[in-house]
Design a protein around this motif. Structure first.
Motif, PDB file in Angstrom:
ATOM      1  N   TYR A  25       0.865  -1.175   0.000  1.00  0.00           N
ATOM      2  CA  TYR A  25       0.000   0.000   0.000  1.00  0.00           C
ATOM      3  C   TYR A  25       0.903   1.227   0.000  1.00  0.00           C
ATOM      4  CZ  TYR A  25      -4.477  -2.372   0.722  1.00  0.00           C
ATOM      5  OH  TYR A  25      -5.620  -3.120   0.549  1.00  0.00           O
ATOM      6  N   PHE A  26       0.993   1.909  -1.154  1.00  0.00           N
ATOM      7  CA  PHE A  26       1.787   3.128  -1.275  1.00  0.00           C
ATOM      8  C   PHE A  26       0.875   4.337  -1.094  1.00  0.00           C
ATOM      9  CE2 PHE A  26       4.377   0.508  -4.478  1.00  0.00           C
ATOM     10  CZ  PHE A  26       5.293   0.121  -3.516  1.00  0.00           C
ATOM     11  N   PHE A  27       1.324   5.287  -0.312  1.00  0.00           N
ATOM     12  CA  PHE A  27       0.629   6.555  -0.142  1.00  0.00           C
ATOM     13  C   PHE A  27       1.541   7.616  -0.764  1.00  0.00           C
ATOM     14  CE2 PHE A  27      -0.129   3.969   3.823  1.00  0.00           C
ATOM     15  CZ  PHE A  27      -1.264   3.345   3.317  1.00  0.00           C
ATOM     16  N   ASP A  28       1.292   7.897  -2.047  1.00  0.00           N
ATOM     17  CA  ASP A  28       2.205   8.686  -2.857  1.00  0.00           C
ATOM     18  C   ASP A  28       2.245  10.144  -2.445  1.00  0.00           C
ATOM     19  OD1 ASP A  28       3.065   6.626  -4.650  1.00  0.00           O
ATOM     20  OD2 ASP A  28       1.127   6.730  -5.649  1.00  0.00           O
ATOM     21  N   ALA A  29       3.374  10.801  -2.733  1.00  0.00           N
ATOM     22  CA  ALA A  29       3.456  12.248  -2.603  1.00  0.00           C
ATOM     23  C   ALA A  29       2.473  12.862  -3.585  1.00  0.00           C
ATOM     24  CB  ALA A  29       4.877  12.717  -2.901  1.00  0.00           C
ATOM     25  N   THR A  30       1.608  13.751  -3.104  1.00  0.00           N
ATOM     26  CA  THR A  30       0.534  14.283  -3.947  1.00  0.00           C
ATOM     27  C   THR A  30      -0.011  15.578  -3.367  1.00  0.00           C
ATOM     28  OG1 THR A  30      -1.651  13.763  -4.881  1.00  0.00           O
ATOM     29  CG2 THR A  30      -1.169  12.885  -2.691  1.00  0.00           C
ATOM     30  N   ASP A  31      -0.637  16.347  -4.231  1.00  0.00           N
ATOM     31  CA  ASP A  31      -1.366  17.527  -3.775  1.00  0.00           C
ATOM     32  C   ASP A  31      -2.800  17.170  -3.389  1.00  0.00           C
ATOM     33  OD1 ASP A  31       0.720  19.462  -4.209  1.00  0.00           O
ATOM     34  OD2 ASP A  31       0.367  19.242  -6.357  1.00  0.00           O
ATOM     35  N   ASP A  32      -3.194  15.919  -3.607  1.00  0.00           N
ATOM     36  CA  ASP A  32      -4.547  15.459  -3.281  1.00  0.00           C
ATOM     37  C   ASP A  32      -4.616  14.980  -1.835  1.00  0.00           C
ATOM     38  OD1 ASP A  32      -5.048  15.766  -6.048  1.00  0.00           O
ATOM     39  OD2 ASP A  32      -4.418  13.688  -6.437  1.00  0.00           O
ATOM     40  N   ASP A  33      -5.823  14.864  -1.332  1.00  0.00           N
ATOM     41  CA  ASP A  33      -6.050  14.153  -0.076  1.00  0.00           C
ATOM     42  C   ASP A  33      -6.256  12.679  -0.416  1.00  0.00           C
ATOM     43  OD1 ASP A  33      -5.944  16.410   1.534  1.00  0.00           O
ATOM     44  OD2 ASP A  33      -8.077  16.836   1.270  1.00  0.00           O
ATOM     45  N   ILE A  34      -5.405  11.815   0.103  1.00  0.00           N
ATOM     46  CA  ILE A  34      -5.566  10.382  -0.163  1.00  0.00           C
ATOM     47  C   ILE A  34      -6.660   9.841   0.749  1.00  0.00           C
ATOM     48  CG2 ILE A  34      -4.443   8.125  -0.177  1.00  0.00           C
ATOM     49  CD1 ILE A  34      -1.815   9.492  -0.744  1.00  0.00           C
ATOM     50  N   LYS A  35      -7.631   9.181   0.153  1.00  0.00           N
ATOM     51  CA  LYS A  35      -8.784   8.677   0.879  1.00  0.00           C
ATOM     52  C   LYS A  35      -8.822   7.153   0.854  1.00  0.00           C
ATOM     53  CE  LYS A  35     -10.505  12.733   1.835  1.00  0.00           C
ATOM     54  NZ  LYS A  35     -10.504  13.227   3.237  1.00  0.00           N
ATOM     55  N   ALA A  36      -9.503   6.582   1.831  1.00  0.00           N
ATOM     56  CA  ALA A  36      -9.677   5.123   1.887  1.00  0.00           C
ATOM     57  C   ALA A  36     -10.500   4.651   0.698  1.00  0.00           C
ATOM     58  CB  ALA A  36     -10.367   4.740   3.192  1.00  0.00           C
ATOM     59  N   PHE A  37     -10.278   3.398   0.304  1.00  0.00           N
ATOM     60  CA  PHE A  37     -11.110   2.805  -0.741  1.00  0.00           C
ATOM     61  C   PHE A  37     -12.573   2.828  -0.304  1.00  0.00           C
ATOM     62  CE2 PHE A  37      -7.138   0.160  -1.306  1.00  0.00           C
ATOM     63  CZ  PHE A  37      -6.778   0.711  -2.531  1.00  0.00           C
ATOM     64  N   PRO A  38     -13.491   3.267  -1.157  1.00  0.00           N
ATOM     65  CA  PRO A  38     -14.908   3.100  -0.825  1.00  0.00           C
ATOM     66  C   PRO A  38     -15.243   1.608  -0.739  1.00  0.00           C
ATOM     67  CG  PRO A  38     -14.610   4.594  -2.698  1.00  0.00           C
ATOM     68  CD  PRO A  38     -13.304   3.933  -2.452  1.00  0.00           C
ATOM     69  N   LEU A  39     -16.093   1.239   0.179  1.00  0.00           N
ATOM     70  CA  LEU A  39     -16.463  -0.165   0.346  1.00  0.00           C
ATOM     71  C   LEU A  39     -17.055  -0.713  -0.947  1.00  0.00           C
ATOM     72  CD1 LEU A  39     -16.682  -2.526   2.356  1.00  0.00           C
ATOM     73  CD2 LEU A  39     -19.000  -1.719   2.890  1.00  0.00           C
ATOM     74  N   GLY A  40     -16.517  -1.831  -1.425  1.00  0.00           N
ATOM     75  CA  GLY A  40     -17.011  -2.469  -2.637  1.00  0.00           C
ATOM     76  C   GLY A  40     -16.342  -2.017  -3.913  1.00  0.00           C
ATOM     77  N   LEU A  41     -15.342  -1.125  -3.834  1.00  0.00           N
ATOM     78  CA  LEU A  41     -14.645  -0.672  -5.041  1.00  0.00           C
ATOM     79  C   LEU A  41     -13.961  -1.852  -5.730  1.00  0.00           C
ATOM     80  CD1 LEU A  41     -13.617   1.600  -6.889  1.00  0.00           C
ATOM     81  CD2 LEU A  41     -11.658   1.842  -5.334  1.00  0.00           C
ATOM     82  N   GLN A  42     -14.172  -1.960  -7.052  1.00  0.00           N
ATOM     83  CA  GLN A  42     -13.583  -3.030  -7.852  1.00  0.00           C
ATOM     84  C   GLN A  42     -12.497  -2.456  -8.758  1.00  0.00           C
ATOM     85  OE1 GLN A  42     -16.684  -5.105  -9.980  1.00  0.00           O
ATOM     86  NE2 GLN A  42     -17.784  -5.680  -8.110  1.00  0.00           N
ATOM     87  N   ILE A  43     -11.327  -3.072  -8.723  1.00  0.00           N
ATOM     88  CA  ILE A  43     -10.202  -2.617  -9.541  1.00  0.00           C
ATOM     89  C   ILE A  43      -9.579  -3.826 -10.229  1.00  0.00           C
ATOM     90  CG2 ILE A  43      -8.093  -1.252  -9.631  1.00  0.00           C
ATOM     91  CD1 ILE A  43      -8.702  -0.170  -6.874  1.00  0.00           C
ATOM     92  N   VAL A  44      -9.262  -3.672 -11.511  1.00  0.00           N
ATOM     93  CA  VAL A  44      -8.528  -4.683 -12.268  1.00  0.00           C
ATOM     94  C   VAL A  44      -7.344  -3.983 -12.919  1.00  0.00           C
ATOM     95  CG1 VAL A  44      -8.609  -6.409 -14.109  1.00  0.00           C
ATOM     96  CG2 VAL A  44     -10.651  -5.952 -12.743  1.00  0.00           C
ATOM     97  N   SER A  45      -6.174  -4.601 -12.887  1.00  0.00           N
ATOM     98  CA  SER A  45      -4.999  -4.022 -13.532  1.00  0.00           C
ATOM     99  C   SER A  45      -4.275  -5.091 -14.330  1.00  0.00           C
ATOM    100  CB  SER A  45      -4.051  -3.419 -12.488  1.00  0.00           C
ATOM    101  OG  SER A  45      -3.012  -2.705 -13.111  1.00  0.00           O
ATOM    102  N   GLY A  46      -3.803  -4.713 -15.524  1.00  0.00           N
ATOM    103  CA  GLY A  46      -3.181  -5.656 -16.442  1.00  0.00           C
ATOM    104  C   GLY A  46      -4.151  -6.037 -17.541  1.00  0.00           C
TER     105      GLY A  46
END
Length: 624
Positions: free
Chosen positions: A114-135
């Motif tokens: 779990y990387f918390f990148d340097a950013t100008d954004d506010d990093i927020k927790a995943f919303p419950l049920g969020l689906q992500i696919v990569s590749g």
């Protein structure tokens, strides 16, 4: 001292987390994976997926999964109790160059960064049920935009989010041919000699690090697309100076990175003559190139707990479970969380084709990229009568859902792959599945290993014993079954004799195996008698059974640590009158009745990620 230093730097302010990257690893406990199964509730909801996956995470994983259903899980492989998410990747198979037959490669373990990148954004927790696919699961040939094996996570260019890492003592000869253009072999990373794009042509044999599949996940969530629109709801952040920012209106969530380790060196004697020429490995989707490496995720996190971690923790390799102030606590390492796959099909042992009948393609096998197609349909199952709540568990029948192999293709990729998605298969009827037998789930599939069993067992409580049994339905659920005291059975105490072998007692096993001459031969339903007779027939002088359904053969014990006989307390799957070991406990039989020890010193697989997995530093990757 190193560990103390890490813990001392955990507590950081929100502002500091924005100015520099912080991270922590999600580590898993028990005997993984959670399950090995042709299920993918993101791409193929409602029924079997096109190919087999190795799954980690929460016990309510199944054909139909929501964040809410994951939160109701009885257990998880994750160490932080607050994480009831699901993590899964395609399984890996070995294609024997002599016989052409396929065998599953042992899943070693998974680490999720779990990387918390340097950013100008506010990093927020995943919303419950969020689906992500990569590749991109459809790839069988090199995309035209790829010129080398380096990662490319800048969204202004085509994304390349996956690599394969091949740790070796040295890289001469190289793991990927220097002159490769990707048409007949993979491509090496021009900077990191240990990583590349596609399967390597060398044995990945560094200490404690076999071949590893690496997948980076996008960290910008588009709420307008929605939680389940995995084709359009995520993107990688844009570099802005030394920071990574999301588009306006999008939500910056943690940047995940999956590391999945596979025990490829085990097969070296059978493909050593191919080193430098080709790879004998193939993903479960039929990809012989490795270009289709991918991963899937559904969030089951307690959002408040994850936000606390994002805002305050920089645990690094010490792990998320060591972040301060976790209100939900940490799962004990002694517990293992495992569930049964609800599909009755052979995915282990020796196979003449991949489960789901996926054709092998790429490189020497020819064929281009795969067009996504619907996953195989589920035949109408016959209802099964559920056992009474207080009945003593007995051996149960096979799962009620049975799937015959049929032609299928890989599922659709994520948005960065810009390919069309497969339509989901039809929904299936909810089915009641009988409670599984009171034995442990088999370890990840290995050569000639029997098919997985059906139960996950937590440590017994006071009499009457309380055992968690996972009753598989279309959405997997759990219930507690109260077990009556077991009847008399044969233990491995001294004096027992089978086919000239005498019981030597109960001995501790470990991850790199105390008896290693023949690991998990396919002998059908395991009993002490069946295991001893098989080992004897193959010329071995030592036989051992474990977890009620595992057999091991050898001529010595690599390490000798005697346990009390009560630790070998699991009923044999093949003979209810016998006890076949226990949790990391071997019931041992030898020709002389003693336990012969191996002379040389052995190495243990436990290792320090920081020491053994160093990467080249970059603006987008942490130094490891």
């Amino acid at each position: 001292m190193h560990f103390t230093t890490i813990l001392a730097t955990m507590a950081v302010t929100v502002a500091a987390a924005k100015d520099r990257r912080t991270f922590a690893t999600l580590q898993h406990k028990g005997r993984g994976p959670l399950t090995t199964c042709r299920a993918d509730p993101i791409v193929s909801p409602g029924g079997p997926s096109a190919h087999v996956h190795a799954v980690m995470g929460a016990s309510n994983f199944g054909f139909n999964v929501t964040g809410e259903s994951l939160r109701q899980s009885k257990c998880t492989t994750a160490k932080p109790k607050a994480d009831m998410s699901s993590y899964w990747v395609p399984s890996l198979y070995f294609k024997d160059p002599e016989t052409g037959l396929l065998e599953p490669v042992e899943f070693f373990y998974m680490v999720n960064y779990y990387f918390f990148d340097a950013t100008d954004d506010d990093i927020k927790a995943f919303p419950l049920g969020l689906q992500i696919v990569s590749g991109n699961p459809t790839l069988r040939s090199k995309p035209s935009h790829v010129s080398d094996g380096a990662l490319q996570l800048d969204p202004s260019k085509p994304i390349q989010a996956a690599q394969i890492t091949c740790p070796r003592p040295n890289y001469n000869p190289p793991s990927w041919p220097d002159n490769s253009d990707g048409s007949r072999a993979g491509l090496g990373d021009p900077v990191n000699k240990g990583a590349g794009y596609g399967f390597p042509f060398q044995n990945c044999d560094a200490y404690a690090s076999p071949m590893r599949v690496d997948v980076h996940f996008p960290s910008c969530y588009n709420p307008a697309a929605g939680l389940t629109n995995y084709k359009n709801n995520m993107a990688f952040p844009t570099p802005v100076g030394d920071k990574l920012n999301c588009p306006k209106g999008w939500i910056h969530v943690p940047h995940m990175f999956f590391e999945t380790y596979w025990n490829t060196p085990k097969f070296l004697p059978r493909y050593q003559h191919l080193l430098g020429k080709e790879s004998p490995f193939v993903f479960s989707n039929g990809d012989a190139t490795g270009f289709s490496a991918h991963g899937d995720f559904i969030s089951g996190w307690d959002e408040e707990e994850l936000q606390h971690i994002i805002d305050t923790c920089d645990a690094g390799h010490a792990g998320l479970h060591n972040c301060p102030g976790l209100k939900h606590g940490v799962n004990p390492d002694s517990e293992s969380c495992n569930i049964e796959c609800p599909i009755q099909e052979k995915i282990a042992g020796t196979l003449d084709k991949l489960p789901g009948n996926n054709p092998i393609a790429g490189w020497k096998y020819g064929g281009g990229n795969v067009s996504p197609a619907p996953a195989p349909a589920v035949p109408e199952p016959e209802p099964v009568v559920e056992k009474p709540e207080l009945e003593t568990p007995k051996s149960s029948s096979a799962p009620a859902i049975k799937v015959e192999p049929s032609s299928s293709a890989a599922p659709a990729p994520v948005p960065s792959s810009s390919s069309a998605a497969a339509p989901p298969p039809p929904s299936t009827t909810l089915v009641t599945v009988p409670a599984p037998a009171p034995t442990k789930v088999e370890e990840p599939p290995v050569v000639e290993k029997p098919e997985p069993t059906s139960e996950a067992v937590l440590p017994p409580a006071a009499s009457p014993k309380v055992r968690i049994v996972y009753d598989t339905v279309t959405v997997w659920q759990t219930r507690t079954v109260y077990e009556a005291p077991a009847g008399p059975t044969q233990s491995a105490k001294s004096g027992a004799e089978i086919s000239g072998f005498k019981a030597a007692g109960c001995y501790k096993d470990q991850s790199d195996r105390v008896i290693s001459g023949k690991i998990l031969p396919n002998i059908g339903q395991v009993s002490n008698t069946a295991c001893v007779e098989y080992c004897s027939s193959k010329g071995f002088s030592v036989a051992g059974t474990e977890y009620g359904g595992e057999c091991y053969c050898g001529n010595s014990l690599n390490t000798v640590e005697k346990l009390d006989d009560s630790k070998c307390n699991m009923t044999c799957k093949g003979d209810a009158s016998q006890k076949c070991g226990g949790d990391w406990a071997l019931t041992v039989f030898t020709k002389g009745g003693a336990a012969p020890a191996k002379a040389e010193k052995r190495h243990v697989r436990n290792h320090n990620h920081l020491a053994h997995h160093a990467r080249i530093p970059s603006r987008h990757l942490h130094r490891r």
